[in-house]
Motif scaffolding. Structure first.
Motif, PDB file in Angstrom:
ATOM      1  N   VAL A  15      34.703  20.334  27.901  1.00 51.62           N
ATOM      2  CA  VAL A  15      34.253  21.520  27.156  1.00 51.62           C
ATOM      3  C   VAL A  15      34.904  22.784  27.718  1.00 51.62           C
ATOM      4  O   VAL A  15      35.407  23.630  26.969  1.00 51.62           O
ATOM      5  N   ALA A  16      34.905  22.910  29.053  1.00 50.35           N
ATOM      6  CA  ALA A  16      35.494  24.093  29.683  1.00 50.35           C
ATOM      7  C   ALA A  16      36.987  24.179  29.385  1.00 50.35           C
ATOM      8  O   ALA A  16      37.516  25.263  29.097  1.00 50.35           O
ATOM      9  N   PHE A  17      37.687  23.037  29.440  1.00 50.79           N
ATOM     10  CA  PHE A  17      39.128  23.023  29.165  1.00 50.79           C
ATOM     11  C   PHE A  17      39.406  23.434  27.719  1.00 50.79           C
ATOM     12  O   PHE A  17      40.318  24.225  27.449  1.00 50.79           O
ATOM     13  N   THR A  18      38.625  22.902  26.785  1.00 51.24           N
ATOM     14  CA  THR A  18      38.815  23.233  25.370  1.00 51.24           C
ATOM     15  C   THR A  18      38.575  24.719  25.112  1.00 51.24           C
ATOM     16  O   THR A  18      39.365  25.387  24.432  1.00 51.24           O
ATOM     17  N   LEU A  19      37.469  25.248  25.670  1.00 48.78           N
ATOM     18  CA  LEU A  19      37.168  26.665  25.480  1.00 48.78           C
ATOM     19  C   LEU A  19      38.223  27.547  26.145  1.00 48.78           C
ATOM     20  O   LEU A  19      38.576  28.609  25.614  1.00 48.78           O
ATOM     21  N   CYS A  20      38.732  27.111  27.273  1.00 47.31           N
ATOM     22  CA  CYS A  20      39.768  27.887  27.969  1.00 47.31           C
ATOM     23  C   CYS A  20      41.006  28.010  27.092  1.00 47.31           C
ATOM     24  O   CYS A  20      41.599  29.089  26.975  1.00 47.31           O
ATOM     25  N   LEU A  21      41.411  26.911  26.462  1.00 44.14           N
ATOM     26  CA  LEU A  21      42.570  26.954  25.576  1.00 44.14           C
ATOM     27  C   LEU A  21      42.328  27.892  24.397  1.00 44.14           C
ATOM     28  O   LEU A  21      43.197  28.686  24.013  1.00 44.14           O
ATOM     29  N   LEU A  22      41.129  27.806  23.817  1.00 46.57           N
ATOM     30  CA  LEU A  22      40.806  28.647  22.660  1.00 46.57           C
ATOM     31  C   LEU A  22      40.820  30.124  23.029  1.00 46.57           C
ATOM     32  O   LEU A  22      41.407  30.956  22.319  1.00 46.57           O
ATOM     33  N   PHE A  23      40.178  30.472  24.143  1.00 43.87           N
ATOM     34  CA  PHE A  23      40.060  31.882  24.491  1.00 43.87           C
ATOM     35  C   PHE A  23      41.320  32.425  25.158  1.00 43.87           C
ATOM     36  O   PHE A  23      41.522  33.629  25.187  1.00 43.87           O
ATOM     37  N   PHE A  24      42.174  31.542  25.669  1.00 44.65           N
ATOM     38  CA  PHE A  24      43.463  32.031  26.140  1.00 44.65           C
ATOM     39  C   PHE A  24      44.291  32.527  24.959  1.00 44.65           C
ATOM     40  O   PHE A  24      45.010  33.522  25.067  1.00 44.65           O
ATOM     41  N   GLY A  25      44.159  31.828  23.826  1.00 47.32           N
ATOM     42  CA  GLY A  25      44.813  32.313  22.608  1.00 47.32           C
ATOM     43  C   GLY A  25      44.269  33.664  22.192  1.00 47.32           C
ATOM     44  O   GLY A  25      45.018  34.557  21.773  1.00 47.32           O
ATOM     45  N   SER A  26      42.951  33.854  22.326  1.00 48.90           N
ATOM     46  CA  SER A  26      42.342  35.149  22.009  1.00 48.90           C
ATOM     47  C   SER A  26      42.838  36.225  22.957  1.00 48.90           C
ATOM     48  O   SER A  26      43.112  37.351  22.553  1.00 48.90           O
ATOM     49  N   PHE A  27      42.973  35.861  24.246  1.00 55.56           N
ATOM     50  CA  PHE A  27      43.463  36.831  25.225  1.00 55.56           C
ATOM     51  C   PHE A  27      44.898  37.249  24.920  1.00 55.56           C
ATOM     52  O   PHE A  27      45.247  38.436  25.002  1.00 55.56           O
ATOM     53  N   ARG A  28      45.743  36.310  24.555  1.00 59.07           N
ATOM     54  CA  ARG A  28      47.127  36.639  24.225  1.00 59.07           C
ATOM     55  C   ARG A  28      47.206  37.538  22.998  1.00 59.07           C
ATOM     56  O   ARG A  28      48.098  38.380  22.897  1.00 59.07           O
ATOM     57  N   ARG A  29      46.250  37.366  22.086  1.00 58.29           N
ATOM     58  CA  ARG A  29      46.270  38.165  20.857  1.00 58.29           C
ATOM     59  C   ARG A  29      45.719  39.558  21.085  1.00 58.29           C
ATOM     60  O   ARG A  29      46.253  40.542  20.570  1.00 58.29           O
ATOM     61  N   THR A  30      44.637  39.680  21.840  1.00 61.69           N
ATOM     62  CA  THR A  30      43.953  40.966  21.994  1.00 61.69           C
ATOM     63  C   THR A  30      44.269  41.676  23.305  1.00 61.69           C
ATOM     64  O   THR A  30      44.071  42.878  23.422  1.00 61.69           O
ATOM     65  N   ARG A  31      44.736  40.912  24.321  1.00 61.15           N
ATOM     66  CA  ARG A  31      44.932  41.461  25.667  1.00 61.15           C
ATOM     67  C   ARG A  31      43.646  42.107  26.191  1.00 61.15           C
ATOM     68  O   ARG A  31      43.676  43.073  26.945  1.00 61.15           O
ATOM     69  N   SER A  32      42.522  41.556  25.768  1.00 60.63           N
ATOM     70  CA  SER A  32      41.230  42.038  26.218  1.00 60.63           C
ATOM     71  C   SER A  32      40.992  41.614  27.656  1.00 60.63           C
ATOM     72  O   SER A  32      41.130  40.440  28.007  1.00 60.63           O
ATOM     73  N   SER A  33      40.618  42.556  28.522  1.00 67.98           N
ATOM     74  CA  SER A  33      40.344  42.242  29.923  1.00 67.98           C
ATOM     75  C   SER A  33      39.216  41.229  30.032  1.00 67.98           C
ATOM     76  O   SER A  33      39.262  40.310  30.863  1.00 67.98           O
ATOM     77  N   TYR A  34      38.187  41.402  29.178  1.00 70.69           N
ATOM     78  CA  TYR A  34      37.055  40.489  29.263  1.00 70.69           C
ATOM     79  C   TYR A  34      37.460  39.067  28.901  1.00 70.69           C
ATOM     80  O   TYR A  34      37.055  38.104  29.569  1.00 70.69           O
ATOM     81  N   SER A  35      38.300  38.904  27.883  1.00 71.64           N
ATOM     82  CA  SER A  35      38.770  37.563  27.516  1.00 71.64           C
ATOM     83  C   SER A  35      39.571  36.951  28.656  1.00 71.64           C
ATOM     84  O   SER A  35      39.479  35.756  28.923  1.00 71.64           O
ATOM     85  N   GLY A  36      40.364  37.773  29.342  1.00 70.26           N
ATOM     86  CA  GLY A  36      41.130  37.287  30.480  1.00 70.26           C
ATOM     87  C   GLY A  36      40.237  36.804  31.607  1.00 70.26           C
ATOM     88  O   GLY A  36      40.462  35.724  32.177  1.00 70.26           O
ATOM     89  N   TRP A  37      39.223  37.592  31.928  1.00 69.92           N
ATOM     90  CA  TRP A  37      38.288  37.187  32.984  1.00 69.92           C
ATOM     91  C   TRP A  37      37.511  35.939  32.577  1.00 69.92           C
ATOM     92  O   TRP A  37      37.216  35.072  33.415  1.00 69.92           O
ATOM     93  N   TRP A  38      37.152  35.834  31.297  1.00 71.64           N
ATOM     94  CA  TRP A  38      36.409  34.667  30.820  1.00 71.64           C
ATOM     95  C   TRP A  38      37.268  33.408  30.934  1.00 71.64           C
ATOM     96  O   TRP A  38      36.785  32.355  31.359  1.00 71.64           O
ATOM     97  N   CYS A  39      38.548  33.519  30.585  1.00 71.59           N
ATOM     98  CA  CYS A  39      39.457  32.375  30.745  1.00 71.59           C
ATOM     99  C   CYS A  39      39.551  31.970  32.213  1.00 71.59           C
ATOM    100  O   CYS A  39      39.545  30.774  32.538  1.00 71.59           O
ATOM    101  N   LEU A  40      39.653  32.964  33.091  1.00 75.63           N
ATOM    102  CA  LEU A  40      39.733  32.665  34.520  1.00 75.63           C
ATOM    103  C   LEU A  40      38.456  31.982  35.005  1.00 75.63           C
ATOM    104  O   LEU A  40      38.505  31.029  35.802  1.00 75.63           O
TER     105      LEU A  40
END
Length: 380
Positions: A15-40
């Motif tokens: 589950v964590a791996f799948t969500l990480c892939l999904l939100f890494f795509g969101s981070f690349r699109r938005t460059r949101s700091s929060y999305s980056g920290w969430w992926c980490l």
């Protein structure tokens, strides 16, 4: 047939791996700091759970402390991400203190044979990290995001769960009946999976909100100064003047122009000109009230709307802006230009934004004709 703890940890990792892939795509699109920290945080969660799979093997001596430290690092990454939503940085030492303390505590309690080495420190740090994230998310203004309440609730539930685990650990130990039945590692995996899936919906909404807010910010702000751009200023000024007119109140508009700006660019280059424009914008923001509107009208021209202010107050503000600009520190070899102002009150006939700007422009032309570096008030 119930799932054993190992199976639950593997499921949590998937589950964590799948969500990480999904939100890494969101981070690349938005460059949101929060999305980056969430992926980490998800990477730390995944890595920590994978380390736990080595429990009971000869690798437990390092895998246990490492797994504890990685999971605590994930909790503190959620906290750092929550702070980023409020534009607050998190010092590196604060991020590292929890994981390091957790790893040291686990190392000192014979991790080769003790599967729960450093357990109390681990549980306390997990509760602390998620608790701090809960506080930061709850403090977030609703105007910034509408999704933060559900995120705060999820973080709060996880913080409370680890706090209860810590209490049970102290009272009855890891082999106690309540700890082993209701607060075990398997239960923790199930709770974490449910919260991760639940939070993912709020995270999607939050990422979309941040993207929209970023686009709106770029659409209404001048890139060099951060002031309102021409279109946004006219739109907001029209609304404000209409509101004030309905309330029977006045307003005053200032049109400012940097003197001999072309000569500055020709002599010292456009970089010096940009610095002068930024210095003037900073002087404006430091001189006006929070209810005033300041915009870059174009080039070296600026507009300022002062709701409720008369001509005398406008002149005082114009003088204060010039004083602050004159006291600003210019680059070596450069002298910041003086400023001329045209001031127009809303009491002029047919006063609206367009008419006020025309009247202020005429007054500004007069100020230039009289020798520049002065303010002139429109009379008609």
């Amino acid at each position: 047939m119930g799932l054993d703890p190992v199976s639950l940890k593997i499921a949590l990792g998937i589950v964590a791996f799948t969500l990480c892939l999904l939100f890494f795509g969101s981070f690349r699109r938005t460059r949101s700091s929060y999305s980056g920290w969430w992926c980490l945080a998800l990477v730390f969660l995944l890595s920590g759970n994978m380390a736990y799979l080595l429990a009971g093997t000869s690798q437990q001596v390092w895998a246990g402390p490492l797994g504890n430290a990685l999971l605590v690092a994930g909790a503190f990454s959620v906290w750092a991400g929550s702070r980023s939503l409020r534009l607050l940085p998190t010092p590196r030492w604060q991020l590292l203190a929890g994981p390091v303390a957790t790893a040291v505590a686990a190392t000192l309690e014979n991790p080769a044979t003790n599967a729960w080495s450093g357990g109390l420190v681990y549980l306390a740090m997990m509760s602390l990290g998620m608790g701090l994230a809960t506080v930061e998310l709850w403090r977030l203004k609703p105007s910034v995001s509408q999704a933060h309440r559900s995120l705060a609730l999820a973080a709060g539930v996880l913080a409370s769960f680890f706090f209860c685990r810590g209490i049970a650990y102290v009272v009855e130990g890891p082999d106690g009946p309540d700890f082993g039945t209701f607060l075990s590692s398997g239960t923790t995996s199930v709770v974490t999976i449910v919260l991760l899936v639940t939070v993912s919906f709020s995270m999607t909404a939050l990422s979309n909100e941040q993207l929209i807010n970023g686009l709106n910010e770029r659409a209404t702000r001048d890139g060099l100064t951060g002031l309102l751009n021409r279109t946004a200023f006219i739109e907001l000024a029209t609304q404000e003047i209409g509101r004030l007119h309905s309330a029977g109140s006045i307003s005053t508009l200032i049109l400012a122009d940097l003197d001999h700006f072309k000569s500055l660019n020709d002599s010292h280059g456009h970089a010096a000109g940009d610095t002068a424009i930024q210095a003037f914008a900073a002087a404006c923001q430091a001189s006006v009230r929070h209810t005033d509107l300041v915009g870059r009208y174009g080039g070296e021209e600026f507009t300022i709307l002062l709701p409720g202010a008369d001509l005398e107050s406008a002149e005082i503000i114009a003088n204060e802006i010039s004083r602050r600009l004159a006291s600003a520190e210019p680059p070596d070899g450069v002298t910041f230009p003086t400023v001329s102002y045209g001031i127009a009150p809303s009491t002029l006939a047919n006063a609206d934004v367009a008419h006020m700007i025309v009247a202020a422009d005429k007054a500004l032309y007069q100020a230039k004709s009289l020798g520049r570096n002065r303010a002139v008030c429109a009379t008609a």
